[in-house]
Design a protein around this motif. Structure first.
Motif, PDB file in Angstrom:
ATOM      1  N   SER A   2      12.625 194.636  42.353  1.00 18.02           N
ATOM      2  CA  SER A   2      12.065 193.832  43.551  1.00 18.02           C
ATOM      3  C   SER A   2      10.349 194.522  43.838  1.00 18.02           C
ATOM      4  CB  SER A   2      12.618 193.925  44.624  1.00 18.02           C
ATOM      5  OG  SER A   2      12.589 195.580  45.068  1.00 18.02           O
ATOM      6  N   ASP A   3      10.555 195.616  42.664  1.00 17.01           N
ATOM      7  CA  ASP A   3       9.193 197.136  42.786  1.00 17.01           C
ATOM      8  C   ASP A   3       8.558 196.189  41.561  1.00 17.01           C
ATOM      9  OD1 ASP A   3       7.433 198.988  43.070  1.00 17.01           O
ATOM     10  OD2 ASP A   3       8.794 200.312  42.836  1.00 17.01           O
ATOM     11  N   SER A   4       7.567 195.529  42.178  1.00 16.34           N
ATOM     12  CA  SER A   4       6.149 194.714  41.411  1.00 16.34           C
ATOM     13  C   SER A   4       4.718 195.677  40.888  1.00 16.34           C
ATOM     14  CB  SER A   4       5.801 193.222  41.303  1.00 16.34           C
ATOM     15  OG  SER A   4       4.781 193.881  43.338  1.00 16.34           O
ATOM     16  N   ARG A   5       5.038 196.927  41.134  1.00 20.35           N
ATOM     17  CA  ARG A   5       3.923 197.298  41.036  1.00 20.35           C
ATOM     18  C   ARG A   5       4.049 197.990  39.790  1.00 20.35           C
ATOM     19  NH1 ARG A   5       5.231 203.179  44.549  1.00 20.35           N
ATOM     20  NH2 ARG A   5       6.830 202.228  43.465  1.00 20.35           N
ATOM     21  N   GLN A   6       2.458 197.821  38.631  1.00 21.28           N
ATOM     22  CA  GLN A   6       2.588 198.409  37.265  1.00 21.28           C
ATOM     23  C   GLN A   6       2.571 199.995  37.206  1.00 21.28           C
ATOM     24  OE1 GLN A   6       1.658 196.034  34.751  1.00 21.28           O
ATOM     25  NE2 GLN A   6       3.010 194.750  36.227  1.00 21.28           N
ATOM     26  N   TYR A   7       3.659 200.475  36.981  1.00 25.69           N
ATOM     27  CA  TYR A   7       3.636 201.878  36.127  1.00 25.69           C
ATOM     28  C   TYR A   7       2.287 202.293  35.226  1.00 25.69           C
ATOM     29  CZ  TYR A   7       7.156 201.772  39.411  1.00 25.69           C
ATOM     30  OH  TYR A   7       8.248 201.037  40.371  1.00 25.69           O
ATOM     31  N   SER A  84      12.697 204.289  45.693  1.00 26.30           N
ATOM     32  CA  SER A  84      11.451 204.436  46.034  1.00 26.30           C
ATOM     33  C   SER A  84      10.653 205.944  45.574  1.00 26.30           C
ATOM     34  CB  SER A  84      10.715 204.166  47.366  1.00 26.30           C
ATOM     35  OG  SER A  84       9.505 204.267  47.526  1.00 26.30           O
ATOM     36  N   ALA A  85      11.401 206.611  46.917  1.00 27.20           N
ATOM     37  CA  ALA A  85      10.986 208.465  46.391  1.00 27.20           C
ATOM     38  C   ALA A  85      11.593 209.127  45.388  1.00 27.20           C
ATOM     39  CB  ALA A  85      11.839 209.348  47.475  1.00 27.20           C
ATOM     40  N   ARG A  86      12.296 208.721  44.021  1.00 28.69           N
ATOM     41  CA  ARG A  86      12.699 208.745  43.478  1.00 28.69           C
ATOM     42  C   ARG A  86      11.593 207.905  41.779  1.00 28.69           C
ATOM     43  NH1 ARG A  86      18.335 208.203  44.311  1.00 28.69           N
ATOM     44  NH2 ARG A  86      18.979 210.259  45.213  1.00 28.69           N
ATOM     45  N   ASN A  87      11.397 206.783  42.223  1.00 28.98           N
ATOM     46  CA  ASN A  87      10.281 206.230  41.099  1.00 28.98           C
ATOM     47  C   ASN A  87       8.940 207.269  41.896  1.00 28.98           C
ATOM     48  OD1 ASN A  87      12.310 204.629  40.463  1.00 28.98           O
ATOM     49  ND2 ASN A  87      11.484 203.052  41.464  1.00 28.98           N
ATOM     50  N   ARG A  88       8.598 207.550  42.668  1.00 28.63           N
ATOM     51  CA  ARG A  88       7.139 208.254  43.026  1.00 28.63           C
ATOM     52  C   ARG A  88       7.030 209.485  42.525  1.00 28.63           C
ATOM     53  NH1 ARG A  88       3.945 209.175  47.813  1.00 28.63           N
ATOM     54  NH2 ARG A  88       1.760 210.458  46.981  1.00 28.63           N
ATOM     55  N   GLY A  89       8.594 210.294  42.693  1.00 23.80           N
ATOM     56  CA  GLY A  89       8.751 211.679  41.838  1.00 23.80           C
ATOM     57  C   GLY A  89       8.280 211.212  40.148  1.00 23.80           C
ATOM     58  N   ALA A  90       8.772 210.088  39.614  1.00 29.10           N
ATOM     59  CA  ALA A  90       8.913 210.014  38.671  1.00 29.10           C
ATOM     60  C   ALA A  90       6.827 209.828  37.804  1.00 29.10           C
ATOM     61  CB  ALA A  90       9.204 209.251  37.566  1.00 29.10           C
ATOM     62  N   LEU A  91       6.543 209.229  38.763  1.00 31.87           N
ATOM     63  CA  LEU A  91       5.152 208.532  38.026  1.00 31.87           C
ATOM     64  C   LEU A  91       4.184 209.876  38.776  1.00 31.87           C
ATOM     65  CD1 LEU A  91       4.737 205.988  40.906  1.00 31.87           C
ATOM     66  CD2 LEU A  91       3.852 205.670  38.295  1.00 31.87           C
ATOM     67  N   LEU A 176      10.195 204.666  33.086  1.00 28.90           N
ATOM     68  CA  LEU A 176       8.636 204.572  33.060  1.00 28.90           C
ATOM     69  C   LEU A 176       9.394 202.688  33.313  1.00 28.90           C
ATOM     70  CD1 LEU A 176       6.187 206.517  33.413  1.00 28.90           C
ATOM     71  CD2 LEU A 176       7.882 206.049  35.402  1.00 28.90           C
ATOM     72  N   GLU A 177       9.468 202.738  31.791  1.00 27.31           N
ATOM     73  CA  GLU A 177       9.584 201.314  31.112  1.00 27.31           C
ATOM     74  C   GLU A 177      10.109 199.871  31.733  1.00 27.31           C
ATOM     75  OE1 GLU A 177      10.907 199.488  26.728  1.00 27.31           O
ATOM     76  OE2 GLU A 177      10.313 201.679  26.696  1.00 27.31           O
ATOM     77  N   LEU A 195      20.510 200.708  37.209  1.00 25.90           N
ATOM     78  CA  LEU A 195      19.200 201.647  36.570  1.00 25.90           C
ATOM     79  C   LEU A 195      19.607 201.841  34.926  1.00 25.90           C
ATOM     80  CD1 LEU A 195      16.275 202.446  35.136  1.00 25.90           C
ATOM     81  CD2 LEU A 195      16.893 204.611  36.430  1.00 25.90           C
ATOM     82  N   SER A 196      21.331 201.823  35.361  1.00 22.77           N
ATOM     83  CA  SER A 196      21.629 202.853  33.558  1.00 22.77           C
ATOM     84  C   SER A 196      22.849 201.364  32.615  1.00 22.77           C
ATOM     85  CB  SER A 196      23.414 203.568  34.054  1.00 22.77           C
ATOM     86  OG  SER A 196      22.819 204.505  35.071  1.00 22.77           O
ATOM     87  N   TYR A 197      23.007 200.922  33.997  1.00 18.95           N
ATOM     88  CA  TYR A 197      23.739 199.330  33.344  1.00 18.95           C
ATOM     89  C   TYR A 197      22.433 198.764  32.480  1.00 18.95           C
ATOM     90  CZ  TYR A 197      27.854 199.698  36.256  1.00 18.95           C
ATOM     91  OH  TYR A 197      28.755 199.856  36.791  1.00 18.95           O
ATOM     92  N   ARG A 198      21.219 198.830  33.489  1.00 19.03           N
ATOM     93  CA  ARG A 198      19.830 198.288  32.275  1.00 19.03           C
ATOM     94  C   ARG A 198      19.429 198.819  31.071  1.00 19.03           C
ATOM     95  NH1 ARG A 198      15.101 197.987  35.055  1.00 19.03           N
ATOM     96  NH2 ARG A 198      16.332 199.485  37.151  1.00 19.03           N
ATOM     97  N   MET A 199      19.631 200.189  30.658  1.00 19.34           N
ATOM     98  CA  MET A 199      19.284 200.479  29.966  1.00 19.34           C
ATOM     99  C   MET A 199      20.401 200.718  28.762  1.00 19.34           C
ATOM    100  SD  MET A 199      17.420 204.318  31.331  1.00 19.34           S
ATOM    101  CE  MET A 199      16.207 205.018  31.988  1.00 19.34           C
ATOM    102  N   SER A 200      22.007 200.135  29.579  1.00 17.11           N
ATOM    103  CA  SER A 200      23.126 200.369  28.422  1.00 17.11           C
ATOM    104  C   SER A 200      22.830 198.796  27.200  1.00 17.11           C
ATOM    105  CB  SER A 200      23.930 200.895  29.282  1.00 17.11           C
ATOM    106  OG  SER A 200      25.305 200.294  28.152  1.00 17.11           O
ATOM    107  N   ALA A 201      22.006 197.606  28.330  1.00 11.71           N
ATOM    108  CA  ALA A 201      22.103 196.583  28.054  1.00 11.71           C
ATOM    109  C   ALA A 201      21.241 196.754  26.346  1.00 11.71           C
ATOM    110  CB  ALA A 201      21.476 195.209  28.750  1.00 11.71           C
TER     111      ALA A 201
END
Length: 354
Positions: A2-7, A84-91, A176-177, A195-201
């Motif tokens: 649901s997070d449509s921001r461009q990283y 969201s907080a973790r994503n902010r930290g990553a940015l 970020l990808e 997120l782990s599942y998506r990376m594994s895929a």
């Protein structure tokens, strides 16, 4: 997602300033976070590693506590949830490797070194450490043995697909990808697994690091434990909905646990049958015996570590199965009824563990 921001695209000189960034999201964590920061400050001293604390709209004294640790950089945002907080930290991070832990965790002295080691292999994208506890209550001891049983499963696999945020590491560019954690999860529960599942895929390599230890406070009563198991099963259904193949098998969940989920509904149906048909040998007896047989391997392993926990394990596992099947049923109804995007504005609640 649901997070449509461009990283921003990873790379560039700014990301070479640090070898790693440790990110800690917190919400009203003033009473918990000091021990975590003290441990990390010792490990990062003199190293090319930064500590970022993302204050997710706390209303207590969290910010002042964090400011008391010069080695930590405070980032404040309006309350938006842990993903969201973790994503902010990553940015905001400058490190090539992102390490995550929680404000109620105390990383052990070699945690940083252990978490970074797998990334010496350029093909490794993610890594996961382990929980320990100092607690003496029966419930907490059972929880610890339950975790260790899952770690035993993961240790026997060359790669994993299940990375919890309490001790997690990722390459920043890959994180970020994937646009980070899915913010449609309004609670700190299963968004890390999704997120782990998506990376594994994508076939990305992720490693289990049993030497990367953080101490944690587990549920100390049976009721708190069962509430956590219910909540995790509930939100896990949203993660599985987004990654259906992982509902069959992942590197963290014992297959026998899924079989045990059938215990409560099977026993209920058996009791109804026994009351209606009054068979010579109650069907419910066969259900109970069958369930007890599924608990034997875990109970035997538990007895070797803690005799009392091991002997009580069949009862505790039966209670767990009941809580989980209720969570699965409610989670399936929620996931089917609610569009994913609608959950993004839900009020964040405490984490639920795994």
């Amino acid at each position: 997602m649901s997070d449509s921001r461009q990283y921003p695209a990873p790379g560039g000189d700014s990301l070479q300033a640090r070898s790693a960034s440790i990110i800690i999201p917190t919400f009203n964590g003033a009473s918990r976070i000091a021990s975590c920061l003290e441990s990390l400050a010792k490990q990062t001293a003199g190293r090319n590693v930064e500590i970022l604390v993302v204050d997710d709209g706390s209303t207590d004294n969290t910010a002042n506590v964090v400011r008391g640790y010069p080695s930590a950089r405070l980032i404040s945002q309006a309350n938006a949830g842990p993903a969201s907080a973790r994503n902010r930290g990553a940015l905001e991070a400058q490190g090539r490797i992102l390490l995550f832990t929680d404000d109620d965790c105390v990383p052990q002295p070699n945690w940083l070194e252990a978490m970074l080691e797998p990334f010496e292999d350029r093909e490794v994208v993610g890594a996961k450490g382990v929980y320990r506890t100092h607690q003496k209550s029966l419930a907490a001891r059972f929880v610890q043995i339950e975790y260790e049983d899952k770690y035993r499963l993961m240790a026997g696999q060359p790669n994993i697909d299940f990375i919890d945020t309490y001790s997690a590491g990722f390459r920043r560019d890959r994180f970020l990808e994937m646009t980070g954690y899915d913010t449609s999860f309004p609670v700190a529960c299963a968004e890390d697994i999704e997120l782990s599942y998506r990376m594994s895929a994508r076939g990305w390599k992720m490693k289990f690091v049993p030497s990367a230890i953080v101490y944690h406070t587990h549920p100390d009563t049976l009721s708190r434990y069962l509430k956590k198991k219910y909540k995790f099963a509930f939100w896990r259904m949203l993660a599985v909905r987004k990654n259906p193949g992982k509902g069959v098998k992942d590197s963290h969940t014992p297959q026998i646990m899924k079989l045990q989920l059938l215990f409560a509904p099977a026993l209920l149906l058996a009791v109804i049958f026994d009351l209606a048909a009054r068979p010579r040998v109650p069907l419910s007896a066969f259900v109970l015996i069958g369930f007890l047989l599924t608990t034997v391997p875990f109970s035997l392993r538990a007895i070797r570590k803690d005799a009392l926990v091991g002997m009580l394990s069949p009862v505790l596992l039966a209670a767990r199965a009941c809580a989980q099947v209720l969570g699965v049923a409610a989670g399936l109804m929620y996931a089917r009824r609610k569009p994913v995007e609608e959950t993004a504005n839900s009020k964040p609640t405490p984490d639920c563990g795994s």
